[in-house]
Design a protein around this motif. Structure first.
Motif, PDB file in Angstrom:
ATOM      1  N   ALA A 149      50.005  45.424  33.931  1.00 46.55           N
ATOM      2  CA  ALA A 149      51.088  46.085  34.353  1.00 46.55           C
ATOM      3  C   ALA A 149      51.350  47.709  34.631  1.00 46.55           C
ATOM      4  O   ALA A 149      52.227  48.129  35.074  1.00 46.55           O
ATOM      5  N   VAL A 150      50.393  48.297  33.947  1.00 39.85           N
ATOM      6  CA  VAL A 150      49.793  49.752  35.037  1.00 39.85           C
ATOM      7  C   VAL A 150      49.935  49.562  36.149  1.00 39.85           C
ATOM      8  O   VAL A 150      50.259  50.512  36.929  1.00 39.85           O
ATOM      9  N   LEU A 151      49.112  49.233  36.537  1.00 40.74           N
ATOM     10  CA  LEU A 151      48.332  49.154  37.669  1.00 40.74           C
ATOM     11  C   LEU A 151      49.160  48.513  39.232  1.00 40.74           C
ATOM     12  O   LEU A 151      49.456  49.087  39.925  1.00 40.74           O
ATOM     13  N   GLY A 152      49.999  47.303  39.059  1.00 43.89           N
ATOM     14  CA  GLY A 152      50.844  46.684  39.663  1.00 43.89           C
ATOM     15  C   GLY A 152      49.658  45.967  41.371  1.00 43.89           C
ATOM     16  O   GLY A 152      48.638  46.023  40.991  1.00 43.89           O
ATOM     17  N   GLY A 153      50.456  45.862  41.827  1.00 49.09           N
ATOM     18  CA  GLY A 153      49.466  45.163  43.560  1.00 49.09           C
ATOM     19  C   GLY A 153      49.653  44.059  43.175  1.00 49.09           C
ATOM     20  O   GLY A 153      49.751  42.945  42.407  1.00 49.09           O
ATOM     21  N   THR A 154      48.146  43.859  43.356  1.00 49.90           N
ATOM     22  CA  THR A 154      47.440  42.260  43.251  1.00 49.90           C
ATOM     23  C   THR A 154      46.189  42.744  42.742  1.00 49.90           C
ATOM     24  O   THR A 154      45.672  43.339  43.303  1.00 49.90           O
ATOM     25  N   ALA A 155      45.719  42.009  41.768  1.00 47.19           N
ATOM     26  CA  ALA A 155      44.271  42.187  41.418  1.00 47.19           C
ATOM     27  C   ALA A 155      43.755  41.174  40.887  1.00 47.19           C
ATOM     28  O   ALA A 155      44.493  40.295  40.444  1.00 47.19           O
ATOM     29  N   LEU A 156      42.231  40.891  40.651  1.00 49.79           N
ATOM     30  CA  LEU A 156      41.683  39.979  39.788  1.00 49.79           C
ATOM     31  C   LEU A 156      41.390  40.602  38.850  1.00 49.79           C
ATOM     32  O   LEU A 156      40.764  41.410  38.435  1.00 49.79           O
ATOM     33  N   GLY A 157      41.542  39.471  37.805  1.00 52.30           N
ATOM     34  CA  GLY A 157      41.479  40.279  36.607  1.00 52.30           C
ATOM     35  C   GLY A 157      40.442  38.786  35.695  1.00 52.30           C
ATOM     36  O   GLY A 157      40.741  37.963  35.693  1.00 52.30           O
ATOM     37  N   THR A 158      38.930  39.770  35.525  1.00 56.77           N
ATOM     38  CA  THR A 158      38.578  38.860  34.390  1.00 56.77           C
ATOM     39  C   THR A 158      38.034  39.683  33.159  1.00 56.77           C
ATOM     40  O   THR A 158      39.077  40.308  32.584  1.00 56.77           O
ATOM     41  N   GLY A 159      37.591  39.439  32.929  1.00 51.14           N
ATOM     42  CA  GLY A 159      36.860  39.381  31.088  1.00 51.14           C
ATOM     43  C   GLY A 159      38.158  38.165  30.591  1.00 51.14           C
ATOM     44  O   GLY A 159      38.077  37.464  30.639  1.00 51.14           O
ATOM     45  N   ASN A 160      38.803  39.051  29.006  1.00 50.22           N
ATOM     46  CA  ASN A 160      40.080  38.604  29.109  1.00 50.22           C
ATOM     47  C   ASN A 160      41.202  39.248  29.869  1.00 50.22           C
ATOM     48  O   ASN A 160      42.446  38.532  29.580  1.00 50.22           O
TER      49      ASN A 160
END
Ligand code: C5P
Length: 311
Positions: A149-160
């Protein structure tokens, strides 16, 4: 240098998980994820003012969506304020006022967006000088969706879901977002996921792999190809809790959506449409057949949490 502000307003976007692959849980019960997040232009707004009584923290909420949000110390925006204070040692206080547009407990990260907007607003109000990366790291201690929510745009999230890599996605996608009423508890949906996984022959992988086909489709901006990759491994768990979601997903597809998925842990449904007009058409057809349903059309947004006013 401009003087320190007394009032700062920041916004942060809700999110959709375009793909959500779920692995095993760690000792805290948090699951390994490989997810593609996309921010949508459905915004939470946090106004932060210096309080009359120095050092006090207070919160008020003005909600444009149905449901209840706690204003006590369990509220994620208040917890964000406490965390920023304890990490930076600032003695300042604030009065926070949140205007909510993102469905509550709907799987779109509304609470996380409140925390993200609060961190960005207070970092400026209190002149605590943390970088966006530092705010994201702080945010990850509040919830797995806060860094996005801080970064925004489109992003790959890994880890948790908190380890983020921005993903190129040049096309603006248009979403029809339908809140079918009621809420789903995220921990509960993950618990049902574990139960269903335990009784299936194929256990979830320790480390789920990102959907590279989806990342390629996003990079080319081919909307039909993107539609073909939308997928959510929490789908069965969410539908197990709310069987009506399956009918609504079918209805969205039958009435012309390119694709439709449960957003995150649900129950909000995200349907990909060609444009604004198409979104409203699908929404009207759905309403004509199924009656009142809370639907909005919103484009994807490149923005994360950001300051929109400071004085
Ligand atoms: O991080 P957040 O507080 O939003 O997560 C809410 C709940 O969702 C967690 O307490 C956990 O039960 C579940 N969760 C999970 N794995 C993740 C993220 C959330 O099991 N990666």
């Amino acid at each position: 240098m401009s003087p320190a502000p007394r009032r700062v307003v920041a916004t942060a976007p809700g999110k959709i998980n375009l793909s959500l692959r779920v692995g095993g849980a760690d000792h805290r019960g948090y699951h390994a994820l490989a997810t593609v997040f996309q921010a949508v232009d459905l915004l939470e707004t946090v106004e932060a003012r210096l309080p009359e009584q120095p050092g006090s923290l207070a919160l008020t909420i003005d909600s444009r969506v149905r449901g209840h949000v706690p204003v006590d110390s369990t509220n994620l925006a208040l917890r964000a304020a406490e965390l920023l204070r304890s990490e930076t040692g600032t003695q300042h206080g604030a009065h926070l006022h949140i205007t909510k547009q993102v469905p509550i407990a709907g799987g779109m990260g509304g609470g996380s967006a409140d925390a993200a907007a609060a961190l960005v607003a207070l970092n400026h109000l209190w002149q605590t000088g943390l970088s966006p990366q530092e705010l994201m790291l702080l945010g990850s201690r509040l919830g797995a969706d806060v860094p996005f929510a801080v970064l925004g745009g489109t992003a790959l999230g890994t880890g948790n879901g908190d380890q983020l890599t921005p993903a190129p996605a040049p096309a603006t996608l248009t979403w029809l977002l339908c809140a079918p009423g009621g809420h789903l508890s995220t921990p509960e949906v993950f618990r049902v996921f574990d139960e269903l996984a335990a009784s299936s022959s194929a256990p979830p992988p320790v480390t789920p792999q990102p959907d590279h086909e989806q990342l390629r489709a996003l990079a080319t901006g081919d909307v039909e190809a993107i539609a073909g990759t939308l997928a959510n491994e929490l789908h069965h768990a969410a539908v197990h809790q709310r069987p009506d979601l399956q009918d609504l997903l079918d209805a969205l597809r039958e009435r012309g959506a390119l694709a439709a998925i449960v957003s995150g842990s649900g129950p909000t449904l995200a349907a990909l449409v060609h444009d604004d007009e198409h979104g409203h058409q699908v929404s009207e057809r759905l309403r004509a057949d199924l009656g009142d349903l809370d639907c909005v059309v919103a484009p994807s947004t490149p923005h994360g949490a950001r300051i929109i006013e400071a004085a």
